[in-house]
Design an enzyme around this catalytic site. Sequence first.
Site, short mmCIF file in Angstrom:
data_model
loop_
_atom_site.label_atom_id
_atom_site.label_comp_id
_atom_site.label_asym_id
_atom_site.label_seq_id
_atom_site.Cartn_x
_atom_site.Cartn_y
_atom_site.Cartn_z
N ASP A 179 0.82 -1.20 0.00
CA ASP A 179 0.00 0.00 0.00
C ASP A 179 0.86 1.26 0.00
OD1 ASP A 179 -2.49 1.71 0.66
OD2 ASP A 179 -3.26 -0.33 0.71
N HIS A 219 -3.67 5.47 3.68
CA HIS A 219 -4.52 4.49 3.02
C HIS A 219 -4.23 3.08 3.52
CE1 HIS A 219 -5.94 2.01 -0.48
NE2 HIS A 219 -6.91 2.89 -0.47
N SER A 397 -11.07 -0.37 -2.34
CA SER A 397 -9.88 -0.45 -1.48
C SER A 397 -10.17 -1.14 -0.16
CB SER A 397 -9.34 0.96 -1.18
OG SER A 397 -8.72 1.51 -2.30
#
Length: 539
Positions: A179, A219, A397
């Site tokens: 990520d 994220h 996601s």
Amino acid sequence: MKKAFLIFAFLFTLLSFSQEDAWIYFTNKPNAQFYIDNPLAMLTQRSLNRRTTQGIALNTQDAPIHQSYINQIKTAPGITVKAKSKWLNALHVRGTQANIAALSALPFVSSIKYANHSLNPGGRVNPVTVQNTQRINKFLDTQVIYNYGSSAIQSQMLNTHWLHQQNKTGAGKIVAIMDAGFPGVDTQAPFQRLRDNNLILGGYDFVNRTNNPYTGFQHGTQVLSNMGGFTDNQLVGTSPDAHYYLFVTEDISSENPVEESYWTEALEMADSLGVDVVNTSLGYFGYDNPAYSYSYNDLNGQTAFASRAADIAFSKGMICITSAGNSGSTADPYVGVPGDAVTSLTVGAVNSAEVKAGFSSIGPTFDGRIKPDLMALGVGATVATQTGTISINNGTSFAGPILAGAVTSFWSAFPNKTNAEIVQLVKASADRFTNPDNNYGYGIPDFQLAYNNAVLSTSEFGKKGFVVYPNPAKNQISVALTETISNAEITIYNSLGQSVLHEKIEINKPTVLEDLNSGIYTYKITFDNQSQTGRLIKK
């Protein structure tokens, strides 16, 4: 005339000095046999154990790139080495076109592939036009044993909470997350349980080449929270007892194919460390330089560097779970790279009513395969942020890691099954398995059903005196009987309860299903004045 000369000179300068990205492929690995004979020099014992369990042999892909080749490329004029891949026996380099082209003179260089498609033989002359929103779309941010709180729906939709009730929570399995960064994971409360139980095994930042993954864009923090986060009565991840490696492969400041190479390098490290499941909530289609961008024709699972690596990872015994992408409402609505890989378990997003999110990317791949593969909650998913706040977010996601955690917990219940067996059981449990499409794939899996089918295939024989296999089936099934059963019959019923097949079970004679339509059936095995029933899926 002078003006024309100046324009030519300017164009020549641009061609000579502008930086390009390319992959340099090598002819061989001179020392490969040494590493195959001494596997612990290239892989951990856990990685070797994973291969042994699944019957996977070592090969030259596992051996590192010949160091002399790397050294000579590094010292070549004007060349910067950005990443490497032992599986593909290649280096990702950056330099001028002239300096990169000069590398072809080295005897150990087999080929050069430029990220700029127009520079390759037969490549596209006119670059595709890609909107700047493509990079942002990959994130689309904003907006019982455990007390799941608001995260209950994302577990219950998949029946992952049922796995947890059976004490199947990912223990013994290792997950790698690729990520953009994991800030707060080392300090904030939702990850305290992971830290207290030493469930975070380490990490690496491939972008900045440091051992600290706790920086960058949050994220990755939110993605990890879907799998391993824990805040009582607010958030429980779908695999809270798995072990984790955290890898930063995404450079949030730009969009360049080198990120595919970082990702591949991280995937190879994950393999060497013995990782079982890989989560990727990233996808690639458009790059900052449009000449580097993919077209739909490239989404065939064979063109992109990362997609090819994903299939190799599967051949090593891992399961790669990839978010489908958030481009479903754009002019290019298709699943990106590496979600187009043949073996990648690609995940789209639904809302709490199990309706596909408009932003969720769709299939098919250019070569006509069903994508996405499966669906999970990606609208209003519960996450933990880098400040420790429990929040809500949208995007494939989050559908990806919610499902990845469920797969990890499920695999922990059957650790001796192969990755292919696990993927097939999960797909077969999905609600659209017999009628997949390119919006939902095979649908939303049911991990209680997958568990029951797995038990059926492994222990039903001893408990019932028979086992029906394969299930799901294509054209035929076989019924194995214990020696204590002298004779038996099988009857298959359709969804209306009508008998559609009845015959005596004979040793070494399969039951042919060719006349049955695809669908879900009930079978009844009658033997020794008793009978037992089960569920059969005909593909």
